[in-house]
Enzyme design. Structure first.
Site, PDB file in Angstrom:
ATOM      1  N   ASN A 246       0.821  -5.220   5.895  1.00  0.00           N
ATOM      2  CA  ASN A 246      -0.215  -4.355   5.323  1.00  0.00           C
ATOM      3  C   ASN A 246      -1.581  -4.592   5.946  1.00  0.00           C
ATOM      4  OD1 ASN A 246       1.429  -2.999   3.362  1.00  0.00           O
ATOM      5  ND2 ASN A 246       1.524  -4.948   2.271  1.00  0.00           N
ATOM      6  N   HIS A 253      -6.074   2.515   2.852  1.00  0.00           N
ATOM      7  CA  HIS A 253      -5.692   3.308   1.676  1.00  0.00           C
ATOM      8  C   HIS A 253      -6.932   3.766   0.914  1.00  0.00           C
ATOM      9  CE1 HIS A 253      -1.312   1.639   1.426  1.00  0.00           C
ATOM     10  NE2 HIS A 253      -1.370   2.759   2.110  1.00  0.00           N
TER      11      HIS A 253
HETATM   12  N1  GLY Z   1       5.047  -0.647   5.696  1.00  0.00           N
HETATM   13  C1  GLY Z   1       5.018  -1.980   5.302  1.00  0.00           C
HETATM   14  C2  GLY Z   1       6.336  -2.520   4.891  1.00  0.00           C
HETATM   15  O1  GLY Z   1       7.353  -1.891   5.091  1.00  0.00           O
HETATM   16  O2  GLY Z   1       6.404  -3.582   4.335  1.00  0.00           O
END
Ligand code: GLY
Length: 373
Positions: A246, A253
């Site tokens: 992340n 976000h």
């Molecule tokens: N897109 C982040 C995850 O799949 O953990």
């Protein structure tokens, strides 16, 4: 050449196949998984125009019957209404619990179909055929599925692993350049969070990769998937290391929320700005060298991505307090505390839950002041 990456999850382990021309051979890879020669393809109107015929022909070559559900394109499908529409369409086709769904599309289709598969008839199998760079390197791998709530993105979902991921890099040729670049931000993320050599490779090769070099694309997709597969196998449900994926997303976000999840800022563009901000925050907390954020901004800008707050449409009207408020809906919030993915160096991301909201607000104010200047 087909590159194979294994996601090692015991009895739920699966392969990610990466290469050119895979869609036209999909029947060959899918047939061994099926319990009866039938599958339902779910896609959107844009992808259906470009790729549905090829997938149907590939299944027919192996005598696999199929139905297709074609949804409107766009993030709005990841809603209660879009989810209901999909489930009802699938049930009307009398899908059986042992059937497979095939998600043919970008992140929206993958997330939505994966979530439907996790609950329909109490759980069905599904296959990811990602058609965007973002989906090939990130969202199709690892089993995160979700729809959006009025309270934020991806807040209603499940961990449900696919049985196979087919990442055909030739499909990237038909992507709008802006969408391709936005997906590239997620590629950069892997270098920044855990692989300094890969990041340096991207600085040297990123522009050619984006311009269309198929070998470079396949190599990048394979390296990202191998990185993610290793993390998911170690921490499927994001109790620890998986959170590093992340990087840039907490800021990203918040920016997406503030710009209304619209064309003003694509997800990957928010991640690009967010990653540079994460390195700026890391430097301001004394975690990493202050030269790193400008280095990252230079690379992002060189490939045509937004890298600074001032690059975001409407940034002059943003308020640090409002952005911070958006961050409080982040799924990483624990015991009411914001969790940030920061960095000690390029390739060395760390998770921190002790960042004071004041430090974040100060950074945002400073960056927004530069915007206004
Ligand atoms: N897109 C982040 C995850 O799949 O953990």
């Amino acid at each position: 050449m087909i590159r194979k990456v294994r996601v090692a999850l015991d009895d739920r382990a699966y392969d990610i196949l990466v290469g050119g021309g895979l869609l036209a051979r999909a029947g060959e890879f899918i047939e061994p998984l099926l319990r009866r020669p039938f599958a339902v393809i779910v896609t959107d109107e844009n992808v259906a125009d470009r790729h549905l015929g090829t997938l149907k022909r590939a299944l027919a070559q192996k005598n696999i019957g199929c139905e297709a559900v074609i949804l409107p394109a766009g993030e709005s499908q990841k809603s209660y209404a879009g989810f209901e529409q999909l489930c009802e369409a699938l049930l009307a086709l009398k899908v059986e619990r042992r059937d497979h769904l095939i998600a043919l599309g970008g992140g929206v289709i993958g997330d939505l179909v994966g979530f439907a598969a996790s609950v329909l008839r109490r759980g069905m199998d599904f296959i990811q055929v990602p058609t965007s760079l973002l989906a090939q390197v990130d969202s199709s791998v690892g089993g995160k599925t979700a729809i959006n709530s009025r309270q934020g993105k991806n807040l209603i979902g499940a961990f449900h692993q696919p049985r196979l991921v087919l990442a055909d890099v030739d499909l990237l040729d038909t992507l709008p350049p802006r969408e391709l670049r936005a997906g590239y931000a997620e590629v950069v993320k892997y270098g920044l969070l855990g692989d300094a050599d890969f990041y340096a490779w991207l600085e040297a090769n990123g522009a050619r990769l984006l311009a269309g070099d198929a070998q470079l694309r396949a190599e990048a997709v394979e390296r990202c998937c191998a990185h993610k597969a290793r993390i998911v196998a170690a921490d499927e449900r994001e109790e620890g290391e998986r959170a590093l994926l992340n990087l840039g997303h907490t800021f990203g976000h918040a920016l997406e929320a503030e710009t209304g999840y619209s064309q003003r800022l694509l997800h990957g563009e928010g991640v690009a700005v967010g990653m540079a901000l994460a390195f700026r925050l890391s430097a301001s907390l004394g975690l990493c060298d202050a030269s790193l954020a400008p280095r990252i901004e230079r690379h992002l800008e060189a490939v045509g991505l937004p890298a600074r707050l001032r690059d975001v449409d409407g940034a002059e009207r943003f308020s640090p307090a409002v952005l911070l408020d958006h961050m409080k809906q982040d799924k990483k919030v624990r015991d009411g505390k914001l969790v940030f993915i920061l960095a000690e160096a390029i390739g060395r991301a760390v998770q921190r839950n002790d960042v004071s909201p004041r430090a974040v607000e100060e950074l945002l104010s400073e960056q927004l002041t530069k915007t206004a200047a």
